[in-house]
Enzyme design. Structure first.
Site, short mmCIF file in Angstrom:
data_model
loop_
_atom_site.label_atom_id
_atom_site.label_comp_id
_atom_site.label_asym_id
_atom_site.label_seq_id
_atom_site.Cartn_x
_atom_site.Cartn_y
_atom_site.Cartn_z
N ASP A 1 0.82 -1.22 0.00
CA ASP A 1 0.00 0.00 0.00
C ASP A 1 0.85 1.27 0.00
OD1 ASP A 1 -2.09 -1.89 0.48
OD2 ASP A 1 -1.76 -1.71 2.64
N GLU B 1 -11.49 0.00 -3.16
CA GLU B 1 -10.63 0.57 -2.11
C GLU B 1 -9.46 1.29 -2.77
OE1 GLU B 1 -9.31 -2.75 0.22
OE2 GLU B 1 -8.11 -3.60 -1.40
#
Length: 323
Positions: A17, A226
């Site tokens: 991420d 997301e």
């Protein structure tokens, strides 16, 4: 070049991420720090049991990378119970801000903020999460006029489906996402001048298809799941995100940071591993896509961050190879 052919930024820890930013002429990356666990993979995301953040920096993409160590730990966040998922960072007026999601003591995801005098931290967390925040994957964006925004949201384990009424509804969790009609919208809020709270209410980030209709819940190849990210190129605002269960990185383009945005295409095809999450940054005259895969471990919850150059064609479309 396939993702598996790209060298990870670091191999001594597992990272995911990646949120990349240029601060004071140096490239900083704010990733999640994956850890080993015996928890089996599940749609709730329990296997992603991260409990601290490290900050990475480099002078050149592909050059040596410095791990500045633990910048923030779960045990130092009074309100947080577990799961320090994908973070992001921003700067304003000489301070640096780390935005992060975590489950509170009741298991509800909230977004917190921590502050430092330097981009590598350590960061001191505020005692409570940002009022009005919920779900996961905060992405901060400071526009050219100095206004700052926070984008966030994630369905399934990210709990966005629990907030359609404006209040947390635990019974809505099992639906995982909208079952018909429009897909659930990611969220955006303007940040206060001190970057510690929302300045006004939370708004929907609306993504239209080519016919001017909001993306449908059934359109899993394009709908938001997301991993929100915002960047600006040639005066246009690019909102990019993951489609989750179809494993694409996609983007949409708008004329202002709030939107609406019109779907623009895919940035990245599925990589090795279930999740895909990214950031886009300009550094020394080139544009880079930071992302992750599982090539270092072969396990969904033990990922590694990578970077590759991206390009824009004359129409502003993002490409992974030059036109």
């Amino acid at each position: 070049m396939a993702s598996t052919d790209i060298k990870p930024l670091v191999t001594h820890i597992f990272t995911a991420d990646p949120s990349a930013h240029v601060f004071s002429g140096k490239l900083y990356v704010y990733p999640s720090h994956d850890v080993s666990t015996d928890i089996k993979d599940n749609d709730n995301g329990d296997q992603y049991a991260m409990n601290d953040y490290h900050v990475l920096s480099m002078e050149e993409v592909g050059g040596p990378v410095t791990d500045h160590g633990v910048a923030l730990a779960l045990e130092d966040i009074p309100w947080a119970g577990k799961q320090l998922w994908a973070p992001d960072a921003a700067t304003r007026d000489g301070k640096y801000y780390l935005f992060f999601p975590a489950r509170d003591k009741e298991g509800v995801f909230r977004i917190g903020v921590a502050v430092s005098d330097v981009p590598e931290g350590p960061f001191k967390p505020e005692p409570k999460p940002i009022e009005g925040s919920f779900s996961i994957d905060p992405a901060s964006f400071v526009d050219d006029d100095g206004e700052a925004y926070l984008y966030f949201g994630g369905i399934w384990g990210g709990q966005l489906q629990c907030w359609t009424s404006g209040k947390f509804d635990k019974d809505a969790y099992s639906s995982m996402e909208a079952q018909s009609g429009n897909a659930l919208y990611p969220k955006v809020a303007k940040l206060s001048k001190d970057m510690l709270s929302f300045d006004g209410g939370v708004q929907n980030v609306v993504i239209f298809d080519e016919e001017g209709q909001p993306l449908a819940a059934s359109d899993h190849d394009r709908r938001f799941f997301e991993a929100a990210w915002m960047h600006k190129y040639n005066g246009k605002y690019y909102f990019s995100y993951s489609t989750g269960d179809t494993h694409y990185l996609c983007y949409a383009v708008g004329d202002n940071p709030i939107g609406p945005f019109t779907y623009g295409g895919r940035i990245l095809e599925p990589v090795q591993g279930w999740t895909t999450h990214h950031s886009i940054v300009e550094y020394k005259g080139k544009w880079y896509l930071f992302h992750h895969d599982t090539s270092l471990s072969g396990k969904n919850h033990l990922r590694c961050v990578k970077a590759t150059e991206i390009f824009y064609n004359k129409d502003g479309e993002i490409k992974v190879t030059p036109s």
